[in-house]
Design an enzyme around this catalytic site. Structure first.
Site, PDB file in Angstrom:
ATOM      1  N   GLU A 189       0.543   0.664  -7.124  1.00  0.00           N
ATOM      2  CA  GLU A 189       0.637   1.592  -5.994  1.00  0.00           C
ATOM      3  C   GLU A 189       1.046   2.987  -6.450  1.00  0.00           C
ATOM      4  O   GLU A 189       1.523   3.796  -5.666  1.00  0.00           O
ATOM      5  CB  GLU A 189       1.631   1.090  -4.921  1.00  0.00           C
ATOM      6  CG  GLU A 189       1.500  -0.376  -4.542  1.00  0.00           C
ATOM      7  CD  GLU A 189       0.237  -0.671  -3.748  1.00  0.00           C
ATOM      8  OE1 GLU A 189      -0.574   0.254  -3.546  1.00  0.00           O
ATOM      9  OE2 GLU A 189       0.072  -1.829  -3.355  1.00  0.00           O
ATOM     10  N   ARG A 242      -1.995  13.054  -9.875  1.00  0.00           N
ATOM     11  CA  ARG A 242      -3.243  12.889  -9.122  1.00  0.00           C
ATOM     12  C   ARG A 242      -3.614  14.203  -8.447  1.00  0.00           C
ATOM     13  O   ARG A 242      -2.749  14.879  -7.876  1.00  0.00           O
ATOM     14  CB  ARG A 242      -3.007  11.818  -8.067  1.00  0.00           C
ATOM     15  CG  ARG A 242      -4.119  11.551  -7.098  1.00  0.00           C
ATOM     16  CD  ARG A 242      -3.515  10.780  -5.893  1.00  0.00           C
ATOM     17  NE  ARG A 242      -4.551  10.176  -5.061  1.00  0.00           N
ATOM     18  CZ  ARG A 242      -4.335   9.695  -3.840  1.00  0.00           C
ATOM     19  NH1 ARG A 242      -3.113   9.741  -3.308  1.00  0.00           N
ATOM     20  NH2 ARG A 242      -5.296   9.165  -3.148  1.00  0.00           N
ATOM     21  N   ASP A 350      -9.262   3.365  -5.574  1.00  0.00           N
ATOM     22  CA  ASP A 350      -9.348   1.918  -5.602  1.00  0.00           C
ATOM     23  C   ASP A 350     -10.762   1.550  -6.025  1.00  0.00           C
ATOM     24  O   ASP A 350     -11.722   1.996  -5.396  1.00  0.00           O
ATOM     25  CB  ASP A 350      -9.126   1.372  -4.184  1.00  0.00           C
ATOM     26  CG  ASP A 350      -7.742   0.807  -4.000  1.00  0.00           C
ATOM     27  OD1 ASP A 350      -6.986   0.745  -4.974  1.00  0.00           O
ATOM     28  OD2 ASP A 350      -7.423   0.420  -2.865  1.00  0.00           O
ATOM     29  N   TRP A 404       1.447   6.430  -4.117  1.00  0.00           N
ATOM     30  CA  TRP A 404       0.282   6.956  -3.425  1.00  0.00           C
ATOM     31  C   TRP A 404       0.105   6.280  -2.070  1.00  0.00           C
ATOM     32  O   TRP A 404      -0.919   6.389  -1.451  1.00  0.00           O
ATOM     33  CB  TRP A 404      -0.966   6.894  -4.290  1.00  0.00           C
ATOM     34  CG  TRP A 404      -1.666   5.572  -4.444  1.00  0.00           C
ATOM     35  CD1 TRP A 404      -1.165   4.327  -4.145  1.00  0.00           C
ATOM     36  CD2 TRP A 404      -3.011   5.363  -4.909  1.00  0.00           C
ATOM     37  NE1 TRP A 404      -2.107   3.367  -4.417  1.00  0.00           N
ATOM     38  CE2 TRP A 404      -3.242   3.969  -4.882  1.00  0.00           C
ATOM     39  CE3 TRP A 404      -4.030   6.194  -5.351  1.00  0.00           C
ATOM     40  CZ2 TRP A 404      -4.456   3.404  -5.294  1.00  0.00           C
ATOM     41  CZ3 TRP A 404      -5.232   5.624  -5.741  1.00  0.00           C
ATOM     42  CH2 TRP A 404      -5.441   4.252  -5.715  1.00  0.00           C
ATOM     43  N   ASP A 466       0.865  -6.633  -2.601  1.00  0.00           N
ATOM     44  CA  ASP A 466      -0.157  -6.914  -1.589  1.00  0.00           C
ATOM     45  C   ASP A 466       0.419  -7.632  -0.378  1.00  0.00           C
ATOM     46  O   ASP A 466      -0.007  -7.408   0.748  1.00  0.00           O
ATOM     47  CB  ASP A 466      -1.252  -7.789  -2.196  1.00  0.00           C
ATOM     48  CG  ASP A 466      -1.791  -7.202  -3.469  1.00  0.00           C
ATOM     49  OD1 ASP A 466      -2.751  -6.438  -3.389  1.00  0.00           O
ATOM     50  OD2 ASP A 466      -1.226  -7.468  -4.552  1.00  0.00           O
TER      51      ASP A 466
END
Lengths: 527, 333
Positions: A189, A242, A350, A404, A466
């Site tokens: 993540e 990023r 992703d 993120w 998750d």
């Protein structure tokens, strides 16, 4: 001479879902769908580029859970069954749509896709990891590692031993699969907590990625923003930030490409649209309607969906690739004047976005990499390792805690729906540390050692971000809640049995059969 | 300074919108207002997509399956006085704790009546840049909590600071605080760029502000958006592109409708029959496979219009042929 670099990162991850105890398990479809719609199409793109001698660089994280599932014999067997059933359905669809050529063309397209998926799957002896390993060995793709089970590190700060175990297990798994040491890591993540870079250094990882504000809010101020890496103070591990502008073009629903009206609509699937009787053999054996992957409509922009027209979507993908490249060129030119050095634009996504959600995503990537190679000279693609090799001198700072996820910090995984888990997760971590310390030097015999190793497997599986994500997202949370509880309970029982020296071998064997991830795990890493 | 502040505010908004998991709900509205609201929703939905996409990875069926119940449940607690802090974001921290009944019994014994008037309290210490010994905090504030609560989200109001929390009892009479457990220390991240600059890597304020905005894709400071649009326009007028390619015209944002009544009707046609099991059968000239007993059954989506469907069977030796031709016409009113 180029003026800067683009570093595309595809984060490939799925949680470990494997249920040998059930004939047919719905959540295993996550993997099967991703194989057909994402991993195979990406392999096709990379192979095409290689065949046409297009030089390119892509960074991919393949998480240890995903790699484990892709290499698992049972799941491979099941995928073959799955894709064969889809091929059968596609055949029937070609027939059924005989009088509707606009749909029949699509049925044929899917039939081809599925057959190609099966071919590629068979060609790599059912193990797609081999394909990605080859791309890495050829120097085109750099595969980075991740947390062993994608645990979210900032919420493990009170038990850093678990962070260490997540990283160490992942690194040794990576070595056994890819035959080399990983250079970098995709923090699950993108979750960075200052200080965790110490653990990265311990295991020889040279870099990681952080979200934009992780770098921009670093102390002291980063001179080049997110457009050059920084070294973490004290450890020298490099951190790449990023770039949100390029991210937004792909992710966002306003400026983002995937929302284009000509692109394929994700939410209309024959699994839901067709007559129950007819579709029954291709949905879940319980009779629950599910997505099959055959989707006939385009986004359209209104409720009255129009049939998908592949060649128009293809044109769009090419145009969007051109747009993306043009924007990066402008960005890089601007930065070059500004920084007086070559910048690096890090664009992570992703992997499962490509193909699965955004059907045209792999095509877009194909166009983009070709255009970058043939059509301009301002930007080149690069991996983080290569950039560091060319630019060894970078500013030193302490990046800020960040992720993120939703709102950029930990709220996605720490909110009313999932905060109850940490009490149990942290306790289990604490107990695992206790076990690892107690038995760190003693010679452990077969059964005890197996129990200790299985305890760590159960703990790691419980830590997957998750589960918290699904609980937080709020739909169909039952499976995520169950998995969390089950692994913690299994861990607790193992802990108690180990402490009272009464390991139930038959039960342990059953756990080893079900939760068979990381066969070579060593519980001692949890310290 | 002003530029930075502005950008910081915009950053906050970007972050708020990132991966917004809650769906935008829209009240019943008249058409005239719809446009305006749609625009607003579009704006808010920036980033919704990220969560939506991630969710799409975990596709689920429409109906919920019932799994067998777990044989055990997780315990309520683990038997120990403990409080743990975690950082949620620059402003908020989360605390969970456990206080054993034994500890409470002891306190009851020690305090007598005062115990019953005491308030269960979290004492939040700001211990930035010090080694906390229990007395030297910069400041602290108390949060009175419900005795049944086992966790709490605390609004620290202080990014970039270190925090420690005691759980305990505050006595009604003297205001005295009795600590039951002390937490770990956490640090809330700063919410904007650091004020500390690096002499060796000095960067002028104005320049940093631009880079900062660019990093967040706030656009204004970067030349990207506009130039592309202009290029597209030029291409349009010269006829290179078939359609305007600016992505912002498209958006998958759907307006949830207040009334959800709907109807879909499709028609399919089933053609079935039987012949000798070794015969060759074609439908509209295309060969089909027979079941082992010589029966067949085909299903077609049936559009409006007339379909002529010759079914021809030929014996295995090729001598006998039979043709039957159903003609079907469909019209939708």
């Amino acid at each position: 001479m180029n003026k800067g670099y683009l570093c595309i990162v595809l984060h490939g991850h799925l949680p470990f879902v494997r249920h040998p105890e059930h004939e047919d398990f719905l959540e295993e479809d996550w993997l099967y769908e991703a194989i057909t719609e994402t991993y195979v199409p990406l392999i096709e793109v990379f192979e095409g580029l290689l065949n046409d001698k297009v030089d390119f660089r892509i960074t991919m994280s393949l998480t240890p859970t995903l790699v484990s599932m892709l290499s698992d014999l049972l799941l491979q067997e099941r995928y073959l069954k799955h894709i064969n059933r889809l091929i059968e359905l596609a055949h029937r669809e070609v027939e059924r749509t005989r009088w509707q050529p606009e749909f029949q063309n699509l049925a044929i397209m899917y039939l081809n896709n599925f057959c190609k998926a099966r071919d590629i799957f068979e060609r790599f002896s059912r193990n797609l990891v081999t394909a990605f390993k080859n791309f890495q060995d050829l120097g085109k793709v750099e595969i980075v590692t991740c947390g062993a089970t994608h645990g979210y590190f900032p919420l493990m700060e009170v038990c850093r031993e678990s962070v260490r175990a997540q990283i160490k297990v992942a690194v040794s798994h990576y070595e056994s699969v890819f035959g080399r040491r990983p250079q970098g890591i995709w923090l699950p993540e993108c979750g960075y907590q200052p200080g965790h870079d110490e653990i990265l250094r311990e295991v020889g990882l040279r870099y990681f990625f952080a979200d934009a504000h992780g770098v921009l809010h670093g102390t002291p101020r980063p001179k080049y923003g997110v457009f050059a890496p920084v070294y973490c103070r004290g450890t020298g591990v490099a951190c790449f930030g990023r770039d949100l502008e390029s991210s937004k073009q792909v992710w966002s629903s306003i400026e983002g490409y995937p929302g284009d009206y000509y692109y394929r609509e994700f939410y209309r699937d024959v699994g839901f649209d067709l007559d129950y009787e007819y579709i029954r053999p291709y949905i879940h054996p319980d009779g629950v309607r599910i997505n099959t992957g055959i989707k006939y409509y385009r986004i359209t922009g209104s409720e009255n969906k129009q049939p998908y027209i592949p060649h128009l979507a293809r044109e769009k993908a090419a145009e969007h690739a051109g747009n993306f490249m043009f924007n990066r060129e402008k960005q890089v030119e601007y930065l070059y004047d500004f920084m007086q050095k070559k910048s690096i634009i890090v664009s992570p996504y992703d992997a499962e976005l490509f193909g699965h959600w955004w059907y045209e995503g792999p095509m877009w990537l194909d166009f983009l990499l070709r255009k970058i190679y043939f059509d301009q000279k301002t930007i080149s693609t690069i991996t983080a390792s290569e950039y560091l090799f060319q630019n060894p001198r970078n500013q030193v700072l302490v990046p800020s805690m960040s992720s993120w996820g939703w709102k950029g910090y930990s709220e996605m995984w720490l909110q009313g729906a999932n905060d109850w888990t940490y009490r149990h997760l942290h306790k289990a971590s604490e107990r695992m540390t206790e076990l690892a310390r107690t038995f760190s030097h003693t010679h452990t015999d077969g059964l005890l050692q197996r129990a200790l190793n299985q305890a760590l497997r159960e703990l790691l599986l419980a830590q997957s971000s998750d589960w918290a994500f699904i609980m937080g997202a709020g739909t169909h949370t039952a499976y995520a809640v169950r998995r969390t509880k089950e692994h913690i309970l299994r861990f607790t029982n193992l802990y108690e049995q180990i402490k009272s020296n009464s390991v139930d071998e038959k039960w342990l064997q059953d756990l080893e059969y079900k939760d068979n991830i990381f066969p070579n795990i060593d519980y001692r890493v949890h310290q | 300074m002003a530029i930075l502040r502005r950008i910081k505010e915009r950053f906050k908004k970007v972050m708020q919108r990132k991966k917004e998991p809650s769906k935008a709900k829209m009240p019943f509205i008249r058409k005239a207002e719809k446009e305006k609201l749609l625009k607003k929703i579009k704006k808010e939905a920036l980033g919704t997509q990220e969560t939506a996409i991630e969710k799409a990875k975990f596709s689920m069926p429409a109906a919920v399956r019932v799994a067998p119940p777990l044989l055990e449940e997780l315990p309520w607690g683990y038997g120990g006085d403990k409080i743990v802090l975690q950082v949620r974001d620059p402003w908020w921290i989360h605390a969970y704790w456990e206080v054993t009944s034994q500890s409470l019994d002891k306190l009851r014994e020690r305090l007598g009546d005062a115990f019953f008037n005491a308030r269960r309290t979290l004492r939040v210490y700001d211990i930035s840049q010090i080694i906390f010994d229990g007395t030297n905090a910069h400041r602290f504030f108390d949060i009175e909590i419900n005795p049944e609560a086992t966790n709490w989200y605390i609004d620290t109001g202080g990014p970039g600071r270190s925090w420690c929390v005691d759980i305990g009892l505050r006595l009604a009479t003297r205001g005295e605080f009795i600590k039951i457990a002390r937490s770990n220390t956490v640090y809330t991240p700063i919410e904007g760029p650091s004020w500390i600059t690096d002499e060796e890597w000095m960067v002028p304020e104005e320049m940093f502000a631009r880079l900062y905005g660019m990093g967040f894709g706030l656009g204004r400071s970067s030349p990207v958006g506009k130039a592309w649009q202009e290029r597209i326009k030029r291409a349009l007028f010269s006829g290179i592109l078939a359609s305007p390619g600016i992505t912002s015209v498209s958006s998958p944002v759907k307006i949830p409708k207040e009334r959800k009544f709907w109807l879909i009707v499709n028609t399919e046609l089933i053609v079935y029959g039987a012949t000798e099991s070794d015969a060759k059968v074609t439908i509209q000239g295309k060969e089909i496979r027979l079941r082992p007993d010589g029966t067949f059954s085909l299903r077609f989506a049936l559009p409006d219009g007339k379909q002529v469907i010759p079914v021809e069977a030929t014996s295995s030796d090729g001598i006998d042929t039979r043709t039957i031709t159903p003609i079907v016409s469909k019209e939708t009113k």
